[in-house]
Design a protein around this motif. Sequence first.
Motif, PDB file in Angstrom:
ATOM      1  N   LEU A   4       0.820  -1.208   0.000  1.00 29.31           N
ATOM      2  CA  LEU A   4       0.000   0.000   0.000  1.00 29.31           C
ATOM      3  C   LEU A   4       0.858   1.263   0.000  1.00 29.31           C
ATOM      4  CD1 LEU A   4      -2.845  -0.999   2.483  1.00 29.31           C
ATOM      5  CD2 LEU A   4      -2.981  -0.752   0.001  1.00 29.31           C
ATOM      6  N   VAL A   5       1.928   1.254   0.792  1.00 26.73           N
ATOM      7  CA  VAL A   5       2.821   2.418   0.837  1.00 26.73           C
ATOM      8  C   VAL A   5       3.512   2.602  -0.511  1.00 26.73           C
ATOM      9  CG1 VAL A   5       4.920   3.326   1.893  1.00 26.73           C
ATOM     10  CG2 VAL A   5       3.151   2.295   3.322  1.00 26.73           C
ATOM     11  N   THR A   6       3.958   1.501  -1.111  1.00 24.51           N
ATOM     12  CA  THR A   6       4.620   1.579  -2.413  1.00 24.51           C
ATOM     13  C   THR A   6       3.651   2.058  -3.480  1.00 24.51           C
ATOM     14  OG1 THR A   6       6.035  -0.262  -1.749  1.00 24.51           O
ATOM     15  CG2 THR A   6       5.955   0.265  -4.094  1.00 24.51           C
ATOM     16  N   ALA A   7       2.423   1.545  -3.450  1.00 23.81           N
ATOM     17  CA  ALA A   7       1.420   1.983  -4.425  1.00 23.81           C
ATOM     18  C   ALA A   7       1.112   3.467  -4.262  1.00 23.81           C
ATOM     19  CB  ALA A   7       0.154   1.153  -4.270  1.00 23.81           C
ATOM     20  N   ALA A   8       0.987   3.927  -3.037  1.00 21.36           N
ATOM     21  CA  ALA A   8       0.713   5.347  -2.792  1.00 21.36           C
ATOM     22  C   ALA A   8       1.872   6.221  -3.264  1.00 21.36           C
ATOM     23  CB  ALA A   8       0.445   5.578  -1.309  1.00 21.36           C
ATOM     24  N   ALA A   9       3.096   5.791  -3.013  1.00 21.38           N
ATOM     25  CA  ALA A   9       4.268   6.557  -3.447  1.00 21.38           C
ATOM     26  C   ALA A   9       4.345   6.614  -4.971  1.00 21.38           C
ATOM     27  CB  ALA A   9       5.536   5.947  -2.877  1.00 21.38           C
ATOM     28  N   TYR A  11       1.848   6.260  -7.112  1.00 19.85           N
ATOM     29  CA  TYR A  11       0.743   7.092  -7.586  1.00 19.85           C
ATOM     30  C   TYR A  11       1.053   8.575  -7.361  1.00 19.85           C
ATOM     31  CZ  TYR A  11      -3.940   8.858  -8.358  1.00 19.85           C
ATOM     32  OH  TYR A  11      -5.017   9.548  -8.827  1.00 19.85           O
ATOM     33  N   GLY A  12       1.599   8.886  -6.213  1.00 22.70           N
ATOM     34  CA  GLY A  12       1.957  10.272  -5.919  1.00 22.70           C
ATOM     35  C   GLY A  12       2.989  10.821  -6.884  1.00 22.70           C
ATOM     36  N   LEU A  13       4.004  10.028  -7.200  1.00 20.11           N
ATOM     37  CA  LEU A  13       5.015  10.471  -8.161  1.00 20.11           C
ATOM     38  C   LEU A  13       4.406  10.704  -9.539  1.00 20.11           C
ATOM     39  CD1 LEU A  13       8.153   8.323  -7.313  1.00 20.11           C
ATOM     40  CD2 LEU A  13       7.980  10.803  -7.324  1.00 20.11           C
ATOM     41  N   ARG A  14       3.534   9.818  -9.949  1.00 20.19           N
ATOM     42  CA  ARG A  14       2.901   9.997 -11.257  1.00 20.19           C
ATOM     43  C   ARG A  14       2.084  11.279 -11.299  1.00 20.19           C
ATOM     44  NH1 ARG A  14       0.504   3.992 -12.427  1.00 20.19           N
ATOM     45  NH2 ARG A  14       2.502   2.923 -12.517  1.00 20.19           N
TER      46      ARG A  14
END
Length: 100
Positions: A4-9, A11-14
Motif C-alpha cells: 500500500l505504501v509503495t502503491a501510494a508513493a 501514484y503520488g510520483l505519477r
Amino acid sequence: MILLVTAAATYGLRVVLITLVPAHRLPAVMRRGLSHLAPAALAALVVTALVGSRGATALVVLGPMHLALAVAALVAWRFRNPALPVLAAVAVMTVLEVLS
C-alpha cells in the motif's frame, strides 16, 4: 502494508510529474530519453514473458515463443506499425497451439 505504501508513493510520483512538471519544462536530456521509454518498457515485458521462471537458459533453448518473436520482429521491421507485430505473434502462437 508495504504494498500500500509503495502503491501510494508510485501514484503520488505519477500525479506530481504529470500535473506539476509539463514535458516542455523538462531538461532536453530527459525529453530525448522519453522517446526511448516505450520501447524499453516493451522490451522488458517481452524478456520477462520469454524468460519467465526458467531463468537465463530460456533465452538459449529455442521454443515456440522464439518463433513468434522472430515473426513479430520481421513484421515490425517490414511494416513499421506497432499493432501488426503483436497480431503476427498472436497468430503464430495460436497456430502452434492448435498444431500441438
